[in-house]
Design an enzyme around this catalytic site. Structure first.
Site, short mmCIF file in Angstrom:
data_model
loop_
_atom_site.label_atom_id
_atom_site.label_comp_id
_atom_site.label_asym_id
_atom_site.label_seq_id
_atom_site.Cartn_x
_atom_site.Cartn_y
_atom_site.Cartn_z
N HIS A 149 -7.34 9.27 7.81
CA HIS A 149 -7.76 8.03 8.46
C HIS A 149 -8.80 8.28 9.57
CE1 HIS A 149 -4.82 6.24 5.97
NE2 HIS A 149 -3.77 6.46 6.73
N THR A 163 -0.72 11.81 -0.23
CA THR A 163 -1.62 12.55 -1.11
C THR A 163 -2.19 13.75 -0.37
OG1 THR A 163 -2.15 10.50 -2.28
CG2 THR A 163 -3.67 12.34 -2.56
N ALA A 164 -2.37 13.62 0.93
CA ALA A 164 -2.88 14.74 1.73
C ALA A 164 -1.95 15.95 1.59
CB ALA A 164 -2.99 14.32 3.19
N LYS A 166 0.87 -1.17 0.00
CA LYS A 166 0.00 0.00 0.00
C LYS A 166 0.91 1.23 0.00
CE LYS A 166 -3.80 2.46 1.01
NZ LYS A 166 -4.66 2.13 2.18
N LEU A 167 0.50 2.27 -0.70
CA LEU A 167 1.21 3.54 -0.64
C LEU A 167 0.29 4.65 -1.07
CD1 LEU A 167 3.82 3.78 -3.59
CD2 LEU A 167 1.53 2.82 -3.71
N SER A 168 0.66 5.88 -0.79
CA SER A 168 -0.14 7.02 -1.22
C SER A 168 0.10 7.25 -2.70
CB SER A 168 0.25 8.27 -0.43
OG SER A 168 1.53 8.72 -0.82
#
Length: 284
Positions: free
Chosen positions: A155, A116-117, A55-57
């Site tokens: 989250h 991404t934020a 998983k990654l942004s």
């Protein structure tokens, strides 16, 4: 074949991967060695090529697209799921006034440079340059202790900040949706390009089956999800899952790919990320 797999302990990820790693679906001879890390740690591991699947942004994916390909299954996209910029309530008016200035000295706690934020924050408020990286779960306390002026939360903190007397300044997900009309791409599952294409396709198929199993048996992984949910209340846990796991998690489809392509095109145009020289996705 044993493959290394990294994902976060957050309920959306444990919900997605429960069936895959616990043999609730036929893994077609593949075994998985699992690592749990926060998203920024996973981003850094991807940049070092440490994991077979992770998983990654999406912001971080731009920097590793030569080494990793994106699966159509397992991603987190959606409407109303974006990061929030928050502050202590008593400083709300002062913060809003400062945000209108072309130059700002506000201290912002962010959950990682390559999230991404943080990309969305840079698009919306380029004047906010005084950023401090921290684990996402520590941002609320840093605000309460006045170590920072603004916090960029993701989250489950989206559901808990108000209880602590914190206040929403801007919903960056809404900002993105109004700007593009697309769902907001948050995180995806990528596979190392060094693996044979047929194995990449197999992994994509298995992750999809794992998501489908989770939807068909939503209580099946409850103990596994709760174990890693950091003392989160069950109602919040399932709210988290409902928010981040949806049809895009089963398959990106045309709309999901359009949202990701729009994000990358915009980031490239604004020179936030380098140009990407090859297709993003695992070959169908």
């Amino acid at each position: 074949m044993k493959l290394t797999l990294g994902f976060s302990p957050c309920p959306n990820d444990t919900f997605i991967f429960d069936a895959l790693i616990h043999g609730k679906i036929d893994t077609e001879g593949l075994e998985f060695e699992v690592t749990f890390d926060d998203v920024e740690t996973l981003n850094q591991k991807a940049m070092q090529g440490q994991l077979d699947i992770t998983k990654l942004s999406f912001h971080a994916f731009a920097y590793v697209a030569n080494s990793y390909a994106l699966l159509d299954a397992g991603s987190a996209l959606g409407f109303g799921v974006g990061p929030l910029l928050i502050c202590k309530k008593e400083y709300q008016e002062q913060i809003l006034s400062n945000l209108q200035s072309p130059i700002s000295n506000l201290r912002v706690g962010i959950p990682g440079q390559y999230t991404t934020a943080n990309f969305l924050l840079g698009v919306a408020f380029p004047q906010l340059t005084n950023k401090q990286e921290m684990v996402f779960s520590g941002i609320e306390d840093a605000l309460l202790n006045e170590a920072i002026d603004l916090g960029l939360i993701i989250h489950e903190n989206r559901f808990t900040y108000q209880e602590k007397g914190l206040h929403k300044v801007v919903d960056l997900g809404s900002y993105w949706e109004q700007l593009t009309g697309c769902a907001i791409p948050l995180g995806g599952i990528v596979v190392n390009r060094r693996l044979p294409v047929e194995v990449q396709q197999q992994i994509n198929r298995l992750v999809r089956q794992s998501v489908e199993f989770a939807f068909a048996h939503p209580k099946s992984g409850i103990e596994f999800i709760r174990k890693h949910a950091q003392e989160m209340e069950e109602a919040v846990m399932y709210k988290h899952i409902e928010l981040y796991v949806n049809d895009y998690s089963v398959d990106l489809g045309i709309a999901g790919r359009k949202a990701i392509d729009t994000l990358f095109d915009m980031a490239t145009e604004r020179e936030v990320i380098p140009p990407i020289g090859q297709p993003l996705y695992v070959n169908p």
